[in-house]
Design a protein around this motif. Structure first.
Motif, PDB file in Angstrom:
ATOM      1  N   CYS A  97       6.292  -5.215  -4.000  1.00 43.11           N
ATOM      2  CA  CYS A  97       5.282  -4.207  -3.694  1.00 43.11           C
ATOM      3  C   CYS A  97       3.905  -4.747  -4.067  1.00 43.11           C
ATOM      4  CB  CYS A  97       5.620  -2.947  -4.499  1.00 43.11           C
ATOM      5  SG  CYS A  97       4.518  -1.586  -4.230  1.00 43.11           S
ATOM      6  N   ASN A 128       3.967   3.431  -1.788  1.00 45.63           N
ATOM      7  CA  ASN A 128       4.862   3.459  -2.943  1.00 45.63           C
ATOM      8  C   ASN A 128       6.327   3.379  -2.526  1.00 45.63           C
ATOM      9  OD1 ASN A 128       2.659   3.633  -4.589  1.00 45.63           O
ATOM     10  ND2 ASN A 128       2.764   5.850  -4.799  1.00 45.63           N
ATOM     11  N   PHE A 140      -0.606  -5.201  -8.588  1.00 46.43           N
ATOM     12  CA  PHE A 140      -1.596  -4.120  -8.579  1.00 46.43           C
ATOM     13  C   PHE A 140      -0.932  -2.761  -8.346  1.00 46.43           C
ATOM     14  CE2 PHE A 140      -4.188  -7.854  -7.266  1.00 46.43           C
ATOM     15  CZ  PHE A 140      -4.909  -7.958  -8.439  1.00 46.43           C
ATOM     16  N   GLY A 141       0.058  -2.471  -9.167  1.00 41.86           N
ATOM     17  CA  GLY A 141       0.756  -1.197  -9.142  1.00 41.86           C
ATOM     18  C   GLY A 141       1.626  -1.077 -10.376  1.00 41.86           C
ATOM     19  N   ASN A 142       2.252   0.065 -10.559  1.00 37.08           N
ATOM     20  CA  ASN A 142       3.086   0.321 -11.732  1.00 37.08           C
ATOM     21  C   ASN A 142       4.559   0.263 -11.364  1.00 37.08           C
ATOM     22  OD1 ASN A 142       0.798   0.866 -13.375  1.00 37.08           O
ATOM     23  ND2 ASN A 142       0.686   2.909 -12.476  1.00 37.08           N
ATOM     24  N   GLY A 165       0.769  -1.238   0.000  1.00 34.93           N
ATOM     25  CA  GLY A 165       0.000   0.000   0.000  1.00 34.93           C
ATOM     26  C   GLY A 165       0.799   1.285   0.000  1.00 34.93           C
ATOM     27  N   PHE A 182      -0.203  -3.547  -4.087  1.00 34.47           N
ATOM     28  CA  PHE A 182      -1.109  -2.392  -4.040  1.00 34.47           C
ATOM     29  C   PHE A 182      -0.330  -1.080  -3.952  1.00 34.47           C
ATOM     30  CE2 PHE A 182      -3.823  -5.784  -2.159  1.00 34.47           C
ATOM     31  CZ  PHE A 182      -4.743  -5.855  -3.184  1.00 34.47           C
ATOM     32  N   CYS A 183       0.782  -0.988  -4.661  1.00 38.68           N
ATOM     33  CA  CYS A 183       1.572   0.236  -4.695  1.00 38.68           C
ATOM     34  C   CYS A 183       2.454   0.224  -5.940  1.00 38.68           C
ATOM     35  CB  CYS A 183       2.419   0.376  -3.436  1.00 38.68           C
ATOM     36  SG  CYS A 183       3.484  -1.025  -3.068  1.00 38.68           S
ATOM     37  N   SER A 184       3.160   1.314  -6.171  1.00 39.70           N
ATOM     38  CA  SER A 184       4.017   1.445  -7.343  1.00 39.70           C
ATOM     39  C   SER A 184       5.474   1.560  -6.931  1.00 39.70           C
ATOM     40  CB  SER A 184       3.607   2.671  -8.155  1.00 39.70           C
ATOM     41  OG  SER A 184       2.297   2.496  -8.668  1.00 39.70           O
ATOM     42  N   VAL A 230       5.845  -6.483  -8.611  1.00 38.57           N
ATOM     43  CA  VAL A 230       4.808  -5.493  -8.311  1.00 38.57           C
ATOM     44  C   VAL A 230       3.453  -6.115  -8.620  1.00 38.57           C
ATOM     45  CG1 VAL A 230       3.902  -3.208  -8.840  1.00 38.57           C
ATOM     46  CG2 VAL A 230       6.358  -3.602  -8.907  1.00 38.57           C
ATOM     47  N   GLY A 273      -0.668  -3.894 -13.526  1.00 42.15           N
ATOM     48  CA  GLY A 273      -0.111  -2.545 -13.615  1.00 42.15           C
ATOM     49  C   GLY A 273       0.749  -2.412 -14.857  1.00 42.15           C
TER      50      GLY A 273
END
Length: 163
Positions: free
Chosen positions: A48, A35, A67-69, A33, A50-52, A65, A87
């Motif tokens: 990571c 970044n 669910f994030g970029n 959650g 739920f974060c990027s 990663v 992501g």
């Protein structure tokens, strides 16, 4: 064809966070959650959920990663595997991935000079997210139905009068 790719991406997404939590490494970053921006001095592994992740210093190991970029800044590199689920992966000018790249339910944005030395596996359609979401949506629906039936059985509740 798609099953091995999906299985490998999920395996990396599960194994890398567990190894990043090792107390002896000290140079690995992991977050749920929040970044992550890697320091210029570099790190071993990054995971990571739920974060990027923004890679601004070399990563000597893997990056995972969910669910994030993931963005690898100009001239930076990830020496081993990269896995992104849900992501986008952005490789800026002269960025490098030394190992394999797995991308599920996201898009690859690769600027000139950026390179991926290992195998590339990509399922860019966002519909693959339904594989992960449907079981949770079904569970939420069953819970909602049980609550609704219990409230229906109890009947209307009398509300206290306030002055």
């Amino acid at each position: 064809m798609f099953a091995p790719l999906l299985l490998s991406a999920l395996l990396v997404a599960v194994v890398v966070p567990a190894s990043a939590a090792d107390e002896n490494s000290g140079r690995s970053l992991s977050s749920v959650g929040g970044n992550i921006t890697t320091p210029a001095s570099g790190v071993d592994d990054v995971s990571c959920v739920f974060c990027s992740v923004d890679v601004r210093g070399d990563v000597r190991g893997s990056v995972s990663v969910v669910f994030g970029n993931l963005t690898i800044e100009p001239g930076q590199s990830v020496h081993e595997e990269v896995s992104v689920v849900g992501g986008d992966l952005t490789l800026r000018r002269d960025a490098q991935i030394g190992g394999d790249m797995s991308l599920v339910a996201g898009e690859l944005h690769q600027e000139p000079g950026a390179s991926i030395r290992g195998d590339q596996s990509s399922l860019s359609s966002r519909w693959w997210l339904l594989i992960f979401a449907v079981p949770f949506l079904l569970l939420a629906g069953v819970i909602w139905l049980i609550v609704w039936l219990v409230r229906l059985q109890r009947g209307p509740r009398a509300r206290p009068h306030t002055l």
